[in-house]
Motif scaffolding. Structure first.
Motif, PDB file in Angstrom:
ATOM      1  N   VAL A  27       0.833  -1.024   0.034  1.00  0.00           N
ATOM      2  CA  VAL A  27       0.111   0.001   0.158  1.00  0.00           C
ATOM      3  C   VAL A  27       0.932   1.253   0.178  1.00  0.00           C
ATOM      4  O   VAL A  27       0.480   2.356  -0.463  1.00  0.00           O
ATOM      5  CB  VAL A  27      -0.978   0.016   1.214  1.00  0.00           C
ATOM      6  N   SER A  47      -8.490   8.538  -2.289  1.00  0.00           N
ATOM      7  CA  SER A  47      -8.572   7.767  -0.980  1.00  0.00           C
ATOM      8  C   SER A  47      -7.925   6.271  -1.463  1.00  0.00           C
ATOM      9  O   SER A  47      -7.781   5.834  -2.537  1.00  0.00           O
ATOM     10  CB  SER A  47     -10.164   7.375  -1.181  1.00  0.00           C
ATOM     11  N   GLY A  48      -7.214   5.857  -0.238  1.00  0.00           N
ATOM     12  CA  GLY A  48      -6.684   4.690  -0.397  1.00  0.00           C
ATOM     13  C   GLY A  48      -5.290   4.610  -1.055  1.00  0.00           C
ATOM     14  O   GLY A  48      -4.543   3.606  -1.254  1.00  0.00           O
ATOM     15  N   THR A  53      -1.585   5.915   6.135  1.00  0.00           N
ATOM     16  CA  THR A  53      -0.512   4.743   6.378  1.00  0.00           C
ATOM     17  C   THR A  53       0.634   5.373   6.666  1.00  0.00           C
ATOM     18  O   THR A  53       1.682   5.024   7.643  1.00  0.00           O
ATOM     19  CB  THR A  53      -0.371   3.717   5.368  1.00  0.00           C
ATOM     20  N   GLU A 168      -6.469  14.642   7.805  1.00  0.00           N
ATOM     21  CA  GLU A 168      -7.630  15.726   7.696  1.00  0.00           C
ATOM     22  C   GLU A 168      -8.622  16.324   8.557  1.00  0.00           C
ATOM     23  O   GLU A 168      -9.697  15.966   8.891  1.00  0.00           O
ATOM     24  CB  GLU A 168      -8.729  14.385   6.923  1.00  0.00           C
ATOM     25  N   HIS A 201      -7.539  15.475   1.156  1.00  0.00           N
ATOM     26  CA  HIS A 201      -7.749  15.056  -0.273  1.00  0.00           C
ATOM     27  C   HIS A 201      -8.509  16.167  -0.669  1.00  0.00           C
ATOM     28  O   HIS A 201      -9.052  16.317  -1.956  1.00  0.00           O
ATOM     29  CB  HIS A 201      -8.308  13.648  -0.441  1.00  0.00           C
TER      30      HIS A 201
HETATM   31  N1  LIG Z   1      -5.019  -1.561   9.189  1.00  0.00           N
HETATM   32  C1  LIG Z   1      -5.179  -1.849   8.041  1.00  0.00           C
HETATM   33  N2  LIG Z   1      -5.307  -3.209   7.657  1.00  0.00           N
HETATM   34  C2  LIG Z   1      -5.128  -3.943   6.003  1.00  0.00           C
HETATM   35  N3  LIG Z   1      -5.346  -2.753   5.233  1.00  0.00           N
HETATM   36  C3  LIG Z   1      -5.270  -1.382   5.417  1.00  0.00           C
HETATM   37  C4  LIG Z   1      -5.269  -0.968   6.745  1.00  0.00           C
HETATM   38  N4  LIG Z   1      -5.286   0.509   6.602  1.00  0.00           N
HETATM   39  C5  LIG Z   1      -5.301   0.576   5.577  1.00  0.00           C
HETATM   40  N5  LIG Z   1      -5.367  -0.446   4.683  1.00  0.00           N
HETATM   41  C6  LIG Z   1      -5.464  -0.381   3.318  1.00  0.00           C
HETATM   42  O1  LIG Z   1      -4.218   0.319   2.758  1.00  0.00           O
HETATM   43  C7  LIG Z   1      -4.245   1.039   1.584  1.00  0.00           C
HETATM   44  C8  LIG Z   1      -4.018   2.672   2.059  1.00  0.00           C
HETATM   45  O2  LIG Z   1      -4.944   3.109   2.895  1.00  0.00           O
HETATM   46  P1  LIG Z   1      -4.653   4.580   3.702  1.00  0.00           P
HETATM   47  O3  LIG Z   1      -5.535   4.601   4.599  1.00  0.00           O
HETATM   48  O4  LIG Z   1      -3.301   4.859   3.857  1.00  0.00           O
HETATM   49  O5  LIG Z   1      -5.222   5.408   2.530  1.00  0.00           O
HETATM   50  P2  LIG Z   1      -5.440   7.086   2.499  1.00  0.00           P
HETATM   51  O6  LIG Z   1      -4.751   7.676   1.380  1.00  0.00           O
HETATM   52  O7  LIG Z   1      -5.320   7.543   3.957  1.00  0.00           O
HETATM   53  O8  LIG Z   1      -7.190   6.994   2.109  1.00  0.00           O
HETATM   54  P3  LIG Z   1      -8.239   7.947   2.539  1.00  0.00           P
HETATM   55  O9  LIG Z   1      -8.087   9.267   1.613  1.00  0.00           O
HETATM   56  O10 LIG Z   1      -9.504   7.246   2.142  1.00  0.00           O
HETATM   57  O11 LIG Z   1      -8.125   8.340   4.145  1.00  0.00           O
HETATM   58  C9  LIG Z   1      -6.118   0.944   1.291  1.00  0.00           C
HETATM   59  O12 LIG Z   1      -6.116   0.209   0.203  1.00  0.00           O
HETATM   60  C10 LIG Z   1      -6.470   0.579   2.681  1.00  0.00           C
HETATM   61  O13 LIG Z   1      -7.647  -0.357   2.483  1.00  0.00           O
END
Ligand SMILES: Nc1ncnc2c1ncn2[C@@H]1O[C@H](COP(=O)(O)OP(=O)(O)OP(=O)(O)O)[C@@H](O)[C@H]1O
Ligand SMILES: [Mg+2]
Length: 364
Positions: A27, A47-48, A53, A168, A201
Protein backbone atom coordinates in the motif's frame (compact mmCIF):
# COMPACT_ATOMS: atom_id res chain seq x y z
CA UNK A 1 5.76 33.82 -5.60
CA UNK A 2 7.93 33.81 -2.51
CA UNK A 3 9.66 30.51 -1.78
CA UNK A 4 8.87 29.84 1.86
CA UNK A 5 10.45 26.43 1.88
CA UNK A 6 13.39 26.05 4.22
CA UNK A 7 16.50 24.35 2.76
CA UNK A 8 16.60 20.57 2.91
CA UNK A 9 18.24 19.67 6.21
CA UNK A 10 17.05 16.07 6.24
CA UNK A 11 15.05 16.71 9.43
CA UNK A 12 12.63 13.82 8.93
CA UNK A 13 13.70 11.34 6.27
CA UNK A 14 11.77 8.36 4.96
CA UNK A 15 14.05 6.10 2.92
CA UNK A 16 12.89 3.28 0.65
CA UNK A 17 9.78 2.68 2.73
CA UNK A 18 7.37 -0.03 1.73
CA UNK A 19 4.33 -1.14 3.68
CA UNK A 20 2.09 -4.12 3.38
CA UNK A 21 -0.65 -4.98 5.87
CA UNK A 22 -1.29 -8.49 4.56
CA UNK A 23 2.24 -9.48 3.53
CA UNK A 24 1.50 -9.37 -0.20
CA UNK A 25 -0.18 -6.12 -1.34
CA UNK A 26 2.02 -3.05 -1.07
CA UNK A 27 0.00 0.00 0.00
CA UNK A 28 3.15 2.15 0.16
CA UNK A 29 5.87 1.48 -2.42
CA UNK A 30 9.42 2.74 -2.41
CA UNK A 31 8.64 5.97 -0.57
CA UNK A 32 11.49 8.46 -0.31
CA UNK A 33 10.73 11.77 1.33
CA UNK A 34 12.94 14.31 3.04
CA UNK A 35 11.01 16.74 5.24
CA UNK A 36 12.60 20.03 6.28
CA UNK A 37 12.53 21.55 9.73
CA UNK A 38 9.72 24.09 10.00
CA UNK A 39 8.19 22.94 6.74
CA UNK A 40 4.46 22.58 6.07
CA UNK A 41 4.28 19.47 3.89
CA UNK A 42 0.96 18.18 2.63
CA UNK A 43 0.23 14.68 1.42
CA UNK A 44 -2.50 14.98 -1.20
CA UNK A 45 -4.06 12.08 -3.02
CA UNK A 46 -7.17 10.03 -3.66
CA UNK A 47 -8.73 7.64 -1.17
CA UNK A 48 -6.64 4.56 -0.48
CA UNK A 49 -3.41 6.03 -1.88
CA UNK A 50 -1.45 5.46 1.36
CA UNK A 51 -1.55 8.89 3.05
CA UNK A 52 -2.81 7.76 6.45
CA UNK A 53 -0.54 4.73 6.37
CA UNK A 54 2.46 7.03 5.80
CA UNK A 55 1.39 9.27 8.68
CA UNK A 56 0.89 6.25 10.96
CA UNK A 57 4.41 5.04 10.20
CA UNK A 58 5.77 8.50 11.01
CA UNK A 59 3.83 8.57 14.27
CA UNK A 60 4.82 5.02 15.20
CA UNK A 61 1.37 3.40 15.18
CA UNK A 62 2.42 1.31 12.20
CA UNK A 63 5.84 -0.04 11.29
CA UNK A 64 7.26 -0.03 7.76
CA UNK A 65 7.66 -3.45 6.14
CA UNK A 66 11.03 -2.31 4.76
CA UNK A 67 13.03 0.90 4.77
CA UNK A 68 13.83 3.36 7.50
CA UNK A 69 12.69 6.63 9.04
CA UNK A 70 15.10 9.02 10.72
CA UNK A 71 14.57 12.21 12.72
CA UNK A 72 17.67 14.44 12.74
CA UNK A 73 19.67 11.44 11.58
CA UNK A 74 18.52 9.05 14.32
CA UNK A 75 16.51 5.99 13.25
CA UNK A 76 13.02 6.03 14.80
CA UNK A 77 11.06 3.51 12.74
CA UNK A 78 11.15 0.88 15.48
CA UNK A 79 10.60 3.36 18.30
CA UNK A 80 7.18 3.46 20.02
CA UNK A 81 5.00 6.58 19.42
CA UNK A 82 5.55 8.17 22.85
CA UNK A 83 9.32 8.26 22.32
CA UNK A 84 9.12 10.24 19.08
CA UNK A 85 7.84 13.58 20.41
CA UNK A 86 5.39 13.87 17.55
CA UNK A 87 1.93 15.43 17.97
CA UNK A 88 -1.01 13.93 16.12
CA UNK A 89 -4.39 15.41 15.19
CA UNK A 90 -7.03 13.14 13.70
CA UNK A 91 -10.22 13.83 11.79
CA UNK A 92 -12.47 12.34 14.45
CA UNK A 93 -11.47 14.37 17.46
CA UNK A 94 -11.99 11.49 19.93
CA UNK A 95 -12.42 13.85 22.89
CA UNK A 96 -13.47 12.46 26.26
CA UNK A 97 -17.13 13.52 26.59
CA UNK A 98 -17.16 13.59 30.40
CA UNK A 99 -14.11 15.84 30.73
CA UNK A 100 -13.96 19.60 30.34
CA UNK A 101 -11.97 21.22 27.57
CA UNK A 102 -9.09 21.93 29.96
CA UNK A 103 -9.14 18.36 31.30
CA UNK A 104 -9.17 16.93 27.79
CA UNK A 105 -6.16 19.03 26.84
CA UNK A 106 -4.27 18.27 30.06
CA UNK A 107 -5.09 14.57 30.16
CA UNK A 108 -1.96 13.34 28.38
CA UNK A 109 0.24 15.38 30.71
CA UNK A 110 -1.56 14.04 33.77
CA UNK A 111 -1.02 10.46 32.60
CA UNK A 112 2.66 11.27 32.29
CA UNK A 113 2.65 12.57 35.87
CA UNK A 114 3.54 16.14 35.00
CA UNK A 115 3.08 18.30 38.16
CA UNK A 116 -0.32 20.01 38.54
CA UNK A 117 1.01 23.58 38.34
CA UNK A 118 2.94 22.78 35.17
CA UNK A 119 -0.17 21.19 33.60
CA UNK A 120 -2.23 24.30 34.42
CA UNK A 121 0.37 26.58 32.93
CA UNK A 122 0.74 24.61 29.70
CA UNK A 123 -2.99 24.03 29.25
CA UNK A 124 -3.68 27.74 29.85
CA UNK A 125 -1.08 28.78 27.29
CA UNK A 126 -2.20 26.35 24.61
CA UNK A 127 -5.89 27.21 25.04
CA UNK A 128 -4.96 30.82 24.46
CA UNK A 129 -3.14 29.85 21.27
CA UNK A 130 -6.23 28.16 19.86
CA UNK A 131 -8.60 30.86 21.19
CA UNK A 132 -10.45 28.62 23.62
CA UNK A 133 -9.57 30.16 27.00
CA UNK A 134 -13.16 31.29 27.55
CA UNK A 135 -14.49 27.76 26.99
CA UNK A 136 -12.02 25.89 29.22
CA UNK A 137 -14.75 24.59 31.56
CA UNK A 138 -17.19 23.39 28.91
CA UNK A 139 -17.60 19.78 27.87
CA UNK A 140 -17.11 18.66 24.23
CA UNK A 141 -20.88 18.18 23.79
CA UNK A 142 -21.34 21.91 24.40
CA UNK A 143 -18.92 22.91 21.62
CA UNK A 144 -19.29 23.43 17.87
CA UNK A 145 -17.39 21.21 15.45
CA UNK A 146 -14.76 23.87 14.88
CA UNK A 147 -14.26 24.38 18.61
CA UNK A 148 -13.91 20.62 19.13
CA UNK A 149 -11.30 20.55 16.39
CA UNK A 150 -9.39 23.29 18.19
CA UNK A 151 -9.45 21.20 21.37
CA UNK A 152 -7.98 18.30 19.40
CA UNK A 153 -5.29 20.63 18.10
CA UNK A 154 -4.58 21.96 21.59
CA UNK A 155 -4.28 18.41 22.89
CA UNK A 156 -1.50 17.74 20.39
CA UNK A 157 0.25 21.07 20.95
CA UNK A 158 0.28 20.80 24.75
CA UNK A 159 3.19 18.35 24.52
CA UNK A 160 5.18 21.06 22.76
CA UNK A 161 6.09 18.75 19.90
CA UNK A 162 8.33 19.98 17.13
CA UNK A 163 6.61 17.75 14.60
CA UNK A 164 2.82 17.66 14.20
CA UNK A 165 0.96 15.20 11.99
CA UNK A 166 -2.59 16.03 10.94
CA UNK A 167 -4.89 13.61 9.15
CA UNK A 168 -7.74 15.46 7.45
CA UNK A 169 -8.27 17.55 10.57
CA UNK A 170 -10.83 19.84 8.95
CA UNK A 171 -12.70 17.28 6.87
CA UNK A 172 -15.85 17.39 8.98
CA UNK A 173 -16.23 21.17 9.00
CA UNK A 174 -18.13 23.49 6.68
CA UNK A 175 -16.27 25.55 4.12
CA UNK A 176 -16.15 28.88 5.98
CA UNK A 177 -14.93 27.36 9.20
CA UNK A 178 -12.45 25.18 7.35
CA UNK A 179 -10.91 28.21 5.67
CA UNK A 180 -10.70 30.04 8.97
CA UNK A 181 -8.96 27.13 10.70
CA UNK A 182 -6.65 26.59 7.72
CA UNK A 183 -5.41 30.09 8.28
CA UNK A 184 -5.07 29.59 12.05
CA UNK A 185 -3.21 26.30 11.72
CA UNK A 186 -0.73 27.94 9.37
CA UNK A 187 -0.26 30.84 11.76
CA UNK A 188 0.37 28.53 14.71
CA UNK A 189 2.75 26.38 12.68
CA UNK A 190 4.76 29.46 11.74
CA UNK A 191 4.76 30.97 15.21
CA UNK A 192 6.11 27.79 16.82
CA UNK A 193 8.28 26.80 13.84
CA UNK A 194 6.50 23.45 13.71
CA UNK A 195 7.25 20.84 11.13
CA UNK A 196 3.81 19.82 9.91
CA UNK A 197 2.85 16.82 7.81
CA UNK A 198 -0.74 17.40 6.80
CA UNK A 199 -3.03 14.98 5.01
CA UNK A 200 -5.93 16.10 2.90
CA UNK A 201 -7.74 15.14 -0.24
CA UNK A 202 -8.92 18.71 -0.73
CA UNK A 203 -6.63 20.17 -3.39
CA UNK A 204 -7.45 23.79 -2.55
CA UNK A 205 -6.54 23.20 1.07
CA UNK A 206 -3.25 21.70 -0.09
CA UNK A 207 -2.52 24.51 -2.54
CA UNK A 208 -3.18 27.29 -0.04
CA UNK A 209 -1.58 25.87 3.11
CA UNK A 210 1.56 24.07 2.06
CA UNK A 211 5.20 24.91 1.51
CA UNK A 212 5.39 21.70 -0.49
CA UNK A 213 2.90 19.10 -1.60
CA UNK A 214 3.52 15.40 -2.16
CA UNK A 215 0.97 14.01 -4.61
CA UNK A 216 0.17 10.40 -3.70
CA UNK A 217 -1.34 7.78 -5.92
CA UNK A 218 -1.31 4.04 -5.57
CA UNK A 219 1.20 4.07 -2.71
CA UNK A 220 3.72 6.22 -4.56
CA UNK A 221 4.68 9.86 -4.53
CA UNK A 222 3.90 11.03 -8.05
CA UNK A 223 5.31 14.52 -7.62
CA UNK A 224 6.81 16.57 -4.81
CA UNK A 225 7.00 20.32 -5.12
CA UNK A 226 5.59 23.72 -4.25
CA UNK A 227 1.94 24.42 -5.03
CA UNK A 228 3.03 26.55 -7.95
CA UNK A 229 5.32 23.85 -9.41
CA UNK A 230 2.69 21.17 -9.13
CA UNK A 231 0.02 23.35 -10.66
CA UNK A 232 2.13 24.81 -13.45
CA UNK A 233 4.43 21.86 -14.22
CA UNK A 234 2.71 18.54 -13.58
CA UNK A 235 5.07 15.64 -14.25
CA UNK A 236 2.47 13.17 -15.42
CA UNK A 237 -1.13 12.84 -16.44
CA UNK A 238 -2.28 11.76 -13.00
CA UNK A 239 -1.00 14.98 -11.40
CA UNK A 240 -2.30 17.09 -14.29
CA UNK A 241 -5.81 15.72 -13.86
CA UNK A 242 -5.82 15.51 -10.07
CA UNK A 243 -4.72 19.06 -9.28
CA UNK A 244 -6.91 21.81 -10.69
CA UNK A 245 -8.75 21.58 -13.99
CA UNK A 246 -6.88 20.45 -17.04
CA UNK A 247 -7.88 19.74 -20.60
CA UNK A 248 -6.33 16.51 -21.79
CA UNK A 249 -5.91 15.88 -25.50
CA UNK A 250 -4.71 12.46 -26.56
CA UNK A 251 -2.54 12.06 -29.62
CA UNK A 252 0.40 10.34 -31.23
CA UNK A 253 3.79 12.04 -31.24
CA UNK A 254 4.67 12.72 -34.89
CA UNK A 255 7.65 15.02 -34.38
CA UNK A 256 9.87 16.39 -31.65
CA UNK A 257 11.66 19.67 -32.37
CA UNK A 258 13.77 20.56 -29.38
CA UNK A 259 11.28 21.37 -26.63
CA UNK A 260 8.24 21.17 -28.88
CA UNK A 261 6.31 17.96 -29.43
CA UNK A 262 3.82 17.60 -32.29
CA UNK A 263 0.83 15.43 -31.46
CA UNK A 264 -1.61 14.14 -34.06
CA UNK A 265 -5.11 13.89 -32.60
CA UNK A 266 -7.57 11.22 -33.66
CA UNK A 267 -9.17 13.46 -36.29
CA UNK A 268 -5.77 14.20 -37.86
CA UNK A 269 -5.30 17.67 -36.39
CA UNK A 270 -1.70 18.30 -35.32
CA UNK A 271 -1.16 20.30 -32.13
CA UNK A 272 1.98 21.55 -30.39
CA UNK A 273 2.92 21.03 -26.75
CA UNK A 274 5.95 21.20 -24.51
CA UNK A 275 7.86 17.91 -24.66
CA UNK A 276 8.53 16.28 -21.28
CA UNK A 277 10.58 13.20 -20.44
CA UNK A 278 7.56 11.02 -21.24
CA UNK A 279 7.46 11.94 -24.90
CA UNK A 280 8.67 9.41 -27.47
CA UNK A 281 8.43 9.66 -31.21
CA UNK A 282 5.61 7.45 -32.49
CA UNK A 283 4.17 6.81 -29.02
CA UNK A 284 0.89 8.07 -27.58
CA UNK A 285 0.90 11.10 -25.33
CA UNK A 286 -1.54 13.39 -23.57
CA UNK A 287 -1.31 17.14 -23.89
CA UNK A 288 -2.54 18.84 -20.70
CA UNK A 289 -3.66 22.46 -21.02
CA UNK A 290 -5.18 24.58 -18.24
CA UNK A 291 -8.57 26.12 -19.11
CA UNK A 292 -7.18 29.60 -18.35
CA UNK A 293 -4.30 29.07 -20.80
CA UNK A 294 -6.70 28.73 -23.73
CA UNK A 295 -7.53 31.68 -25.94
CA UNK A 296 -10.88 31.82 -27.70
CA UNK A 297 -11.75 34.12 -30.55
CA UNK A 298 -14.46 34.56 -33.16
CA UNK A 299 -11.84 34.69 -35.93
CA UNK A 300 -9.09 32.15 -36.60
CA UNK A 301 -5.57 33.00 -35.39
CA UNK A 302 -2.14 31.36 -35.73
CA UNK A 303 -2.34 27.74 -34.60
CA UNK A 304 -6.03 27.95 -33.62
CA UNK A 305 -8.51 25.10 -33.98
CA UNK A 306 -12.11 25.49 -35.07
CA UNK A 307 -14.65 24.51 -32.42
CA UNK A 308 -18.36 24.68 -31.67
CA UNK A 309 -19.67 26.07 -28.40
CA UNK A 310 -21.58 23.43 -26.49
CA UNK A 311 -22.23 25.42 -23.36
CA UNK A 312 -21.15 28.64 -21.71
CA UNK A 313 -21.52 29.22 -17.98
CA UNK A 314 -21.25 32.56 -16.29
CA UNK A 315 -19.52 32.06 -12.87
CA UNK A 316 -19.29 35.62 -11.55
CA UNK A 317 -15.71 36.63 -12.21
CA UNK A 318 -15.20 34.21 -15.10
CA UNK A 319 -16.92 32.50 -17.98
CA UNK A 320 -16.42 28.79 -18.52
CA UNK A 321 -17.10 27.66 -22.04
CA UNK A 322 -17.19 24.07 -23.21
CA UNK A 323 -16.31 23.71 -26.88
CA UNK A 324 -16.30 20.64 -29.11
CA UNK A 325 -13.42 20.19 -31.52
CA UNK A 326 -13.82 18.60 -34.95
CA UNK A 327 -13.10 15.09 -33.63
CA UNK A 328 -14.37 13.58 -30.40
CA UNK A 329 -12.43 15.91 -28.10
CA UNK A 330 -13.83 18.86 -26.20
CA UNK A 331 -12.14 21.61 -24.22
CA UNK A 332 -13.06 23.83 -21.31
CA UNK A 333 -12.05 27.46 -21.75
CA UNK A 334 -11.90 29.81 -18.78
CA UNK A 335 -11.97 33.52 -19.53
CA UNK A 336 -12.27 36.57 -17.29
CA UNK A 337 -15.89 37.73 -17.43
CA UNK A 338 -15.16 41.44 -17.79
CA UNK A 339 -12.53 41.19 -20.51
CA UNK A 340 -13.80 38.18 -22.43
CA UNK A 341 -13.10 38.81 -26.09
CA UNK A 342 -16.35 37.15 -26.97
CA UNK A 343 -19.42 36.13 -25.03
CA UNK A 344 -20.01 32.84 -26.73
CA UNK A 345 -23.46 31.55 -27.61
CA UNK A 346 -24.44 27.91 -27.77
CA UNK A 347 -23.80 26.49 -31.23
CA UNK A 348 -21.52 29.36 -32.24
CA UNK A 349 -18.39 28.56 -34.22
CA UNK A 350 -15.24 29.80 -32.44
CA UNK A 351 -11.48 29.35 -32.64
CA UNK A 352 -9.35 28.19 -29.74
CA UNK A 353 -5.60 28.01 -29.35
CA UNK A 354 -2.73 28.17 -26.91
CA UNK A 355 0.94 28.96 -26.67
CA UNK A 356 2.83 25.66 -27.05
CA UNK A 357 4.66 26.31 -23.74
CA UNK A 358 1.33 26.15 -21.89
CA UNK A 359 0.51 22.63 -23.07
CA UNK A 360 2.40 19.75 -21.45
CA UNK A 361 2.93 16.58 -23.44
CA UNK A 362 2.73 13.88 -20.76
CA UNK A 363 2.28 10.11 -20.53
CA UNK A 364 -0.73 8.66 -22.31
N1 LIG B 1 -5.13 -1.62 9.14
C1 LIG B 1 -5.19 -1.97 7.84
N2 LIG B 1 -5.22 -3.26 7.48
C2 LIG B 1 -5.27 -3.62 6.17
N3 LIG B 1 -5.30 -2.75 5.14
C3 LIG B 1 -5.30 -1.44 5.44
C4 LIG B 1 -5.24 -0.97 6.80
N4 LIG B 1 -5.23 0.37 6.79
C5 LIG B 1 -5.27 0.73 5.49
N5 LIG B 1 -5.32 -0.35 4.68
C6 LIG B 1 -5.33 -0.33 3.19
O1 LIG B 1 -4.17 0.35 2.74
C7 LIG B 1 -4.45 1.18 1.64
C8 LIG B 1 -4.05 2.60 1.94
O2 LIG B 1 -4.86 3.09 3.00
P1 LIG B 1 -4.68 4.51 3.67
O3 LIG B 1 -5.59 4.54 4.85
O4 LIG B 1 -3.25 4.76 3.92
O5 LIG B 1 -5.22 5.47 2.51
P2 LIG B 1 -5.51 7.03 2.51
O6 LIG B 1 -4.68 7.60 1.41
O7 LIG B 1 -5.32 7.59 3.87
O8 LIG B 1 -7.03 7.09 2.07
P3 LIG B 1 -8.25 8.06 2.57
O9 LIG B 1 -8.11 9.33 1.77
O10 LIG B 1 -9.48 7.30 2.17
O11 LIG B 1 -8.13 8.26 4.04
C9 LIG B 1 -5.94 1.02 1.34
O12 LIG B 1 -6.08 0.13 0.29
C10 LIG B 1 -6.48 0.45 2.64
O13 LIG B 1 -7.59 -0.39 2.40
MG1 LIG C 1 -6.65 8.41 5.27
Amino acid sequence: MLDRTPPDDGHVVLSSITKSYDGSTLVVRDLNLSIRKGEFLTLLGPSGSGKTTTLMMLAGFEYPSTGQITIDGAPVHTMPPEKRNIGMVFQNYALFPHMTVAENVGYGLKVRRVPRAEIDRRVGAVLETVHLSALADRRPGQLSGGQQQRVALARALVFEPSIVLMDEPLGALDKKLREHLQFEIRQIAQRYNLTVVYVTHDQYEALTMSDRIAIFNDGRVQQLGSAEEIYARPVNRFVAEFVGDNNCLKGRVTAIEGEIAHLRLQDGTVIRARATGHVQLGALSTAAIRPEALRMDAAPFAGSLAATVRDSIFCGDQIRTVVDLAGTESLVVKSAAHSAAIHPEKGQCVHVGWAWEDAWALDA
